[in-house]
Every structure is written in C-alpha cells, then in structure tokens.
Design a protein around this motif. Structure first.
Motif, PDB file in Angstrom:
ATOM      1  N   VAL A   1      31.260  27.638  17.696  1.00 23.78           N
ATOM      2  CA  VAL A   1      30.098  26.856  17.483  1.00 23.78           C
ATOM      3  C   VAL A   1      30.611  25.593  17.090  1.00 23.78           C
ATOM      4  O   VAL A   1      29.793  24.360  17.480  1.00 23.78           O
ATOM      5  CB  VAL A   1      29.124  27.640  16.533  1.00 23.78           C
TER       6      VAL A   1
ATOM      7  N   LYS B   1      33.396  33.270  15.861  1.00 25.53           N
ATOM      8  CA  LYS B   1      32.448  32.632  16.372  1.00 25.53           C
ATOM      9  C   LYS B   1      32.032  31.215  15.856  1.00 25.53           C
ATOM     10  O   LYS B   1      31.466  30.348  16.584  1.00 25.53           O
ATOM     11  CB  LYS B   1      31.012  33.636  16.113  1.00 25.53           C
TER      12      LYS B   1
ATOM     13  N   LYS C   1      24.114  31.777  15.674  1.00 26.48           N
ATOM     14  CA  LYS C   1      24.161  30.957  16.879  1.00 26.48           C
ATOM     15  C   LYS C   1      24.549  29.440  16.393  1.00 26.48           C
ATOM     16  O   LYS C   1      25.083  28.677  17.055  1.00 26.48           O
ATOM     17  CB  LYS C   1      23.126  30.987  17.770  1.00 26.48           C
TER      18      LYS C   1
ATOM     19  N   GLY D   1      17.948  32.749  19.394  1.00 27.23           N
ATOM     20  CA  GLY D   1      19.308  32.478  19.828  1.00 27.23           C
ATOM     21  C   GLY D   1      19.772  31.584  20.682  1.00 27.23           C
ATOM     22  O   GLY D   1      20.837  30.910  20.720  1.00 27.23           O
ATOM     23  N   ARG D   2      18.731  31.636  21.742  1.00 23.49           N
ATOM     24  CA  ARG D   2      19.116  30.733  22.907  1.00 23.49           C
ATOM     25  C   ARG D   2      18.965  29.246  22.748  1.00 23.49           C
ATOM     26  O   ARG D   2      19.540  28.302  23.570  1.00 23.49           O
ATOM     27  CB  ARG D   2      18.335  30.870  23.897  1.00 23.49           C
TER      28      ARG D   2
END
Length: 303
Positions: free
Chosen positions: A81, A77, A255, A163-164
């Motif tokens: 990112v 992840k 995130k 997280g958005r």
C-alpha cells in the motif's frame, strides 16, 4: 592552496562573530534535536527490544524484524500500500508543485499572491470534513449525487468503506493537500530567478519557453527542486493521517493501511514501542534510499 576544512578554533570565532544569527536559530535547533534527531537515534536500539513503556526494555535481538517480514501479514500488505501510495502521490504531487508554481509565476503580482494562497491553504487546514461530504456513501453525497444525475451509476457507491475505492480516495485527497512547503520553495525559486538570465539566453539562441525551462529555469532553482523532492518523498512515505481521518482506522481490509499507520497502531494503540521502532527504522531506511536516488538525479542542478 586553501584549506578545505575549517579549524575548530576558527569555527568558534565565526560562531561568536555571528552569535545573533545563531541565537535566532537556537530555539528551532533545540526543538529539532530534542523531538526529531534524538527520537530517530533512539529508535535504532529500541527496535531490538521488547518495550511496553511500563516495564524496562528487554533485548530481543532481531526478533522484531524477523516477525515483521516473516509473520506480520498486515505489515507486508502495508508495504504494498505504501509503495502504491508513494508511487502516485510522490511524483504526481512533485510535478503539480512545479507546474502550478510555473503557472503562477506568469501571472500578475496580485494574482500570484491569491493563487499561491489558494493552492497552499489545503496543506495547513483540516479538509477531511469537506471530503467526507463529497465521498459520502449515501445518495446525498456530492459525488454520488452528480454521478446518479448523469446516469453513470444507479445506486450510491460506498467510497469510504468499500475496499475497492478507499485507497484511490485517499490518494486523491493526499494529492490535494500535498502542495505545502515544497510548493512554496519552488514558487520562491521562480520568483528569485535573475531576469538578466533570460536576456542572456535570448542572445545565446534560447528562442522558446521549453528551452528557457531546460537551460535557465531548472539550473537556477536546483536547490528548491531538491528541497521539494525531499519534502514530497517524506510526505508520501509517512502519510497516514489522511487515511485515518477519511476512511477510518483500520481501513476496510487494510486497503489504505500504510507503514506509518502500522507504526501508529503498535506505538500509540498497543504500546509495543520496540516493534513500532523497528517499523519506523525500516521506513527511515526506505526514505533515505529514495532521497539518495533523488539526490543523484537532481545533483546536476544543485552543483
């Protein structure tokens, strides 16, 4: 035919001849070698070990690397990112450095100094408290307050914990503080362009600012463009401090968790130095490949 390589004896004579210059360079070079070159070189063998800084390193082969790509879901992840982060902050900050330097170069002398200082200060000062106030998740946060007054939103948005939004917020702040050494280098490049080149260009048919940019400015500041590109690549790939100070460590659902943040987690929180060294080596290889690509693209301006 002139020799392409300097003989060791002649090199030593040149060093003695310019010993004052080398003496002034020595403090920086010593610190650079001890704290940059040596750790980078040491990270390669350490990446093949299990090392917790207490017990002696234990050789584990490619175990760290296989774990990274096959078992560590957070690392996978963090790659995504980092790529998103680098894609936006690297090119955008580089273009901003160039455009702002070009704009400032057209201003009067006093305004040049003022605006250069304005745009450079964020790169060397802690601006996280200000941005935390702007993106605060309550109704008193500056951004929430403005958006509610405008009727765009009806309730406060949790910019730093939802997280958005955490990655987008981090990218915005990173762009704001990214006008550092690369920006100053391009500013210096604009300032040192020989004014007679513009006169010669006018004689040769250069009639507008766009042609000046292509045929005079870019070839004249090639080294500065290369330096700024390298600095922006390194900054975008190694960014992690912004996310840690702004959206927490770890960030919501990882995130805003970059490869550099992952290395910090295992190196300075868990003290798994072998695993952290493997992460850093992968990051180093990625930056090296990007630098090689940029060198090919900008090579025609540095010859």
């Amino acid at each position: 035919m002139a020799e392409k390589h300097v003989k060791p004896r002649n090199l030593w004579k040149e060093i003695l001849k310019n010993k004052a210059c080398y003496a002034m360079l020595a403090p920086f070079m010593i610190l650079f070698i001890v704290f940059t070159v040596v750790p980078v070189v040491m990270s390669l063998p350490i990446g093949f070990t299990d090392f917790n800084m207490v017990q002696p390193p234990k050789f584990v082969g490619f175990s760290n690397y296989s774990t990274l790509f096959l078992s560590d879901k957070v690392f996978i992840k963090s790659i995504r990112v980092t790529l998103v982060f680098a894609f936006f902050t690297g090119p955008l900050s580089y273009v901003l450095c160039f455009l702002l330097a070009w704009f400032i170069n057209e201003l009067p002398r006093k305004l040049k100094t003022i605006f250069t200082l304005i745009f450079y200060i964020p790169s060397m000062s802690g601006v996280y408290t200000v941005w935390q106030l702007i993106f605060s998740g309550d109704i008193n946060g500056y951004l929430n307050s403005v958006l509610i007054d405008l009727g765009i939103i009806t309730s406060p948005v949790q910019w730093l914990t939802d997280g958005r939004y955490v990655l987008g917020v981090t990218i915005v702040v990173q762009l704001w503080i990214s006008l550092g050494a690369g920006f100053l280098a391009i500013r210096a490049g604009f300032q040192n362009i020989d004014r007679t080149l513009y006169e010669a260009g006018a004689v040769e048919g250069v009639s507008n600012r766009w042609q000046e940019l292509i045929y005079i400015v870019l070839p004249s500041i090639g080294p500065q463009l290369m330096f700024a590109a390298v600095m922006q690549i390194v900054g975008s790939f190694t960014a992690g401090t912004v996310a840690q100070n702004l959206v927490g460590f770890p960030s919501t659902d990882y995130k805003a968790h970059t490869i550099m943040t992952h290395a910090y987690d295992y190196g300075w929180v868990r003290f798994e130095m072998g695993y952290a060294a493997a992460i850093c080596m992968i990051l180093f290889i990625a930056m090296y490949l990007c630098n090689r690509l940029i060198s090919k693209v900008l090579g025609k301006y540095t010859d």
